[in-house]
Design a protein around this motif. Sequence first.
Motif, PDB file in Angstrom:
ATOM      1  N   ASP A 157     -61.028 -46.746  35.654  1.00  0.00           N
ATOM      2  CA  ASP A 157     -61.641 -45.449  35.795  1.00  0.00           C
ATOM      3  C   ASP A 157     -61.867 -44.941  34.546  1.00  0.00           C
ATOM      4  O   ASP A 157     -61.452 -45.576  33.479  1.00  0.00           O
ATOM      5  CB  ASP A 157     -60.507 -44.501  36.573  1.00  0.00           C
ATOM      6  CG  ASP A 157     -60.926 -42.967  36.541  1.00  0.00           C
ATOM      7  OD1 ASP A 157     -62.276 -42.768  37.093  1.00  0.00           O
ATOM      8  OD2 ASP A 157     -60.436 -42.172  35.968  1.00  0.00           O
ATOM      9  N   SER A 170     -66.587 -36.203  43.268  1.00  0.00           N
ATOM     10  CA  SER A 170     -68.199 -36.007  42.830  1.00  0.00           C
ATOM     11  C   SER A 170     -68.358 -34.755  42.411  1.00  0.00           C
ATOM     12  O   SER A 170     -67.858 -33.880  42.703  1.00  0.00           O
ATOM     13  CB  SER A 170     -69.153 -36.827  43.949  1.00  0.00           C
ATOM     14  OG  SER A 170     -68.965 -35.728  44.816  1.00  0.00           O
ATOM     15  N   SER A 212     -66.716 -42.102  39.127  1.00  0.00           N
ATOM     16  CA  SER A 212     -67.553 -41.489  40.089  1.00  0.00           C
ATOM     17  C   SER A 212     -68.632 -40.664  39.442  1.00  0.00           C
ATOM     18  O   SER A 212     -69.683 -40.171  39.853  1.00  0.00           O
ATOM     19  CB  SER A 212     -66.801 -40.258  40.704  1.00  0.00           C
ATOM     20  OG  SER A 212     -65.685 -40.760  41.390  1.00  0.00           O
ATOM     21  N   SER A 213     -68.544 -40.782  37.923  1.00  0.00           N
ATOM     22  CA  SER A 213     -69.226 -39.980  37.168  1.00  0.00           C
ATOM     23  C   SER A 213     -70.853 -40.608  36.857  1.00  0.00           C
ATOM     24  O   SER A 213     -70.936 -41.951  36.399  1.00  0.00           O
ATOM     25  CB  SER A 213     -69.036 -39.815  35.855  1.00  0.00           C
ATOM     26  OG  SER A 213     -69.736 -39.234  35.028  1.00  0.00           O
ATOM     27  N   ARG A 214     -71.649 -39.777  37.030  1.00  0.00           N
ATOM     28  CA  ARG A 214     -73.294 -40.045  36.877  1.00  0.00           C
ATOM     29  C   ARG A 214     -73.734 -40.440  35.434  1.00  0.00           C
ATOM     30  O   ARG A 214     -74.429 -40.680  34.970  1.00  0.00           O
ATOM     31  CB  ARG A 214     -74.285 -39.288  37.691  1.00  0.00           C
ATOM     32  CG  ARG A 214     -74.205 -39.429  39.125  1.00  0.00           C
ATOM     33  CD  ARG A 214     -74.976 -38.472  39.862  1.00  0.00           C
ATOM     34  NE  ARG A 214     -74.628 -38.477  41.348  1.00  0.00           N
ATOM     35  CZ  ARG A 214     -75.724 -38.998  42.126  1.00  0.00           C
ATOM     36  NH1 ARG A 214     -76.888 -39.446  41.661  1.00  0.00           N
ATOM     37  NH2 ARG A 214     -75.690 -39.044  43.262  1.00  0.00           N
ATOM     38  N   ASP A 241     -70.708 -47.170  38.860  1.00  0.00           N
ATOM     39  CA  ASP A 241     -70.418 -45.416  38.509  1.00  0.00           C
ATOM     40  C   ASP A 241     -71.220 -45.084  39.775  1.00  0.00           C
ATOM     41  O   ASP A 241     -71.785 -45.213  40.540  1.00  0.00           O
ATOM     42  CB  ASP A 241     -71.100 -45.145  37.265  1.00  0.00           C
ATOM     43  CG  ASP A 241     -72.559 -45.384  36.968  1.00  0.00           C
ATOM     44  OD1 ASP A 241     -73.203 -45.302  37.906  1.00  0.00           O
ATOM     45  OD2 ASP A 241     -72.848 -45.878  35.688  1.00  0.00           O
ATOM     46  N   GLY A 242     -71.259 -43.503  39.440  1.00  0.00           N
ATOM     47  CA  GLY A 242     -71.785 -42.521  40.584  1.00  0.00           C
ATOM     48  C   GLY A 242     -73.214 -42.714  40.810  1.00  0.00           C
ATOM     49  O   GLY A 242     -73.526 -42.274  42.001  1.00  0.00           O
ATOM     50  N   HIS A 287     -70.589 -42.872  48.669  1.00  0.00           N
ATOM     51  CA  HIS A 287     -69.430 -42.096  48.854  1.00  0.00           C
ATOM     52  C   HIS A 287     -68.712 -42.336  47.868  1.00  0.00           C
ATOM     53  O   HIS A 287     -68.314 -43.031  47.183  1.00  0.00           O
ATOM     54  CB  HIS A 287     -68.832 -42.866  50.072  1.00  0.00           C
ATOM     55  CG  HIS A 287     -69.471 -42.920  51.261  1.00  0.00           C
ATOM     56  ND1 HIS A 287     -70.165 -41.767  52.070  1.00  0.00           N
ATOM     57  CD2 HIS A 287     -70.318 -43.985  51.847  1.00  0.00           C
ATOM     58  CE1 HIS A 287     -70.786 -42.245  53.028  1.00  0.00           C
ATOM     59  NE2 HIS A 287     -71.076 -43.729  52.898  1.00  0.00           N
ATOM     60  N   SER A 288     -67.923 -41.039  47.336  1.00  0.00           N
ATOM     61  CA  SER A 288     -67.214 -40.975  46.232  1.00  0.00           C
ATOM     62  C   SER A 288     -65.666 -40.989  46.498  1.00  0.00           C
ATOM     63  O   SER A 288     -65.212 -41.120  47.603  1.00  0.00           O
ATOM     64  CB  SER A 288     -67.685 -39.865  45.216  1.00  0.00           C
ATOM     65  OG  SER A 288     -66.865 -38.873  45.680  1.00  0.00           O
ATOM     66  N   LYS A 289     -64.823 -41.410  45.672  1.00  0.00           N
ATOM     67  CA  LYS A 289     -63.325 -41.557  45.750  1.00  0.00           C
ATOM     68  C   LYS A 289     -62.913 -40.189  46.786  1.00  0.00           C
ATOM     69  O   LYS A 289     -63.412 -39.202  46.421  1.00  0.00           O
ATOM     70  CB  LYS A 289     -62.905 -41.493  44.410  1.00  0.00           C
ATOM     71  CG  LYS A 289     -62.922 -42.470  43.480  1.00  0.00           C
ATOM     72  CD  LYS A 289     -62.766 -42.286  42.061  1.00  0.00           C
ATOM     73  CE  LYS A 289     -63.302 -43.502  41.129  1.00  0.00           C
ATOM     74  NZ  LYS A 289     -62.991 -43.247  39.947  1.00  0.00           N
ATOM     75  N   VAL A 322     -67.021 -47.327  45.077  1.00  0.00           N
ATOM     76  CA  VAL A 322     -67.186 -47.682  43.429  1.00  0.00           C
ATOM     77  C   VAL A 322     -66.455 -48.843  43.214  1.00  0.00           C
ATOM     78  O   VAL A 322     -66.729 -49.687  42.386  1.00  0.00           O
ATOM     79  CB  VAL A 322     -67.017 -46.441  42.732  1.00  0.00           C
ATOM     80  CG1 VAL A 322     -65.549 -46.038  42.653  1.00  0.00           C
ATOM     81  CG2 VAL A 322     -67.881 -46.569  41.693  1.00  0.00           C
TER      82      VAL A 322
END
Length: 215
Positions: free
Chosen positions: A10, A49, A116-118, A138-139, A144-146, A151
């Motif tokens: 992460d 997210s 998750s980060s864009r 990554d985002g 679908h995020s954590k 991811v």
Amino acid sequence: MTLIRGVIFDLDGVIVSTDDCHYRAWKRMADEEHIAFDRADNERLRGVSRMESLAIILERATVPYTDAQKAALAARKNEYYVELIHSLTPADILPGALETLAALKTKGVKIAIGSSSRNTPLILKQIGLDKAFDAVADGNGITHSKPDPEVFLLAARLLGLAPADCLVVEDADAGVQAALAGGMKALGVGSAANNPTATYRAQSLAEADLTAMLR
Ligand code: B16
Ligand code: MG
């Protein structure tokens, strides 16, 4: 016995501490909107997210927001956040991270980012690690995020490895849950250091003997 052939890290809270930047950016937006928001609320946003984070913050709003207004609030927060992360440097890499990456490379273990980060590409560039990983998920590449495993499954696929051959390092409970749901092992650090469901736990990467977790 499963041999770990890839480690998926992460980003925020594991490789670099951007929590304070996220907090200050959300806080600035929340203050402008007269929405109560403190550091305890910020803990709930870890690994979640951007739009889901906003939904959590808006639980304390006293007026309703339309979808267009919500999109504008998230964009405003991101402007503030990007302004802040432009001042990140390699000095902001968390203790033990560089040593861990080097040790894994020496052992021939593949390394990836699962964030998750864009803003992952910008953050990696700022801290000088944009060429350090074999794969970056990554985002920007997920729906679908954590705690959804998407991811991490993407990171494993980009590494060319089966999920069972991967270990995830996470600081968020949502991230530990995502790793396990994806059929991977999970090392919880930082805020997830006491997560009882994690396969392994350590206060930080500096205190984790990752090489001992590879088999
Ligand atoms: P952005 P991670 C997560 O990163 C953060 O922990 C979380 O607080 C943030 O809302 C999320 O990224 C989205 O970030 O707004 O930059 O796209 O911990 O999964 O590396
Ligand atoms: Mg994190």
